[in-house]
Design a protein around this motif. Structure first.
Motif: not given
Length: 128
Positions: A76-87
């Motif tokens: 699962y850690r091979d897929i990272e979600v970056r950003g979120g919130g206002s980004v």
């Protein structure tokens, strides 16, 4: 050209109960940066988990070993979600998942996350 589409939903309350029952689960599911961004909020963890599952669906059988019905070698850690919130959220792939995506020609990813009524949802499109 669209290479794959994936969608997934996660029941936030069910995941919250599982996270409470298995304290070491978050580090197995999320990178350190993702865990920090979630700040312990189950709905944020659920949205990221849904995104990871949606990526796997978008990749189809590319991660499956011919002799095993489960994906071979991915985490699962091979897929990272970056950003979120206002980004706006974006995907960063590594390891086996990145190799599978490259093998399919998936070079550009689109991600939409939502949570409402106790459900977290992710929609992913992979483009060549």
């Amino acid at each position: 050209m669209i290479v794959g589409i994936g969608v997934d939903v996660v029941d936030v309350a069910r995941l919250a109960a599982r996270l409470e029952a298995v304290p070491g689960l978050v580090p197995r599911l999320l990178t350190g940066a993702e865990a920090a961004a979630c700040g312990g909020r189950a709905r944020s963890v659920a949205a990221r988990l849904a995104a990871k599952e949606a990526v796997l669906k978008a990749l189809g059988g590319a991660l499956a070993d011919a002799d095993r019905p489960t994906p071979a070698g991915w985490r699962y850690r091979d897929i990272e979600v970056r950003g979120g919130g206002s980004v706006p959220p974006r995907l960063v792939l590594s390891g086996v998942v990145a190799s599978a995506a490259a093998g399919l020609g998936a070079r550009r990813w689109h991600l939409s996350l939502a949570h409402d009524a106790g459900i977290a949802q992710a929609f992913v499109v992979a483009e060549s």
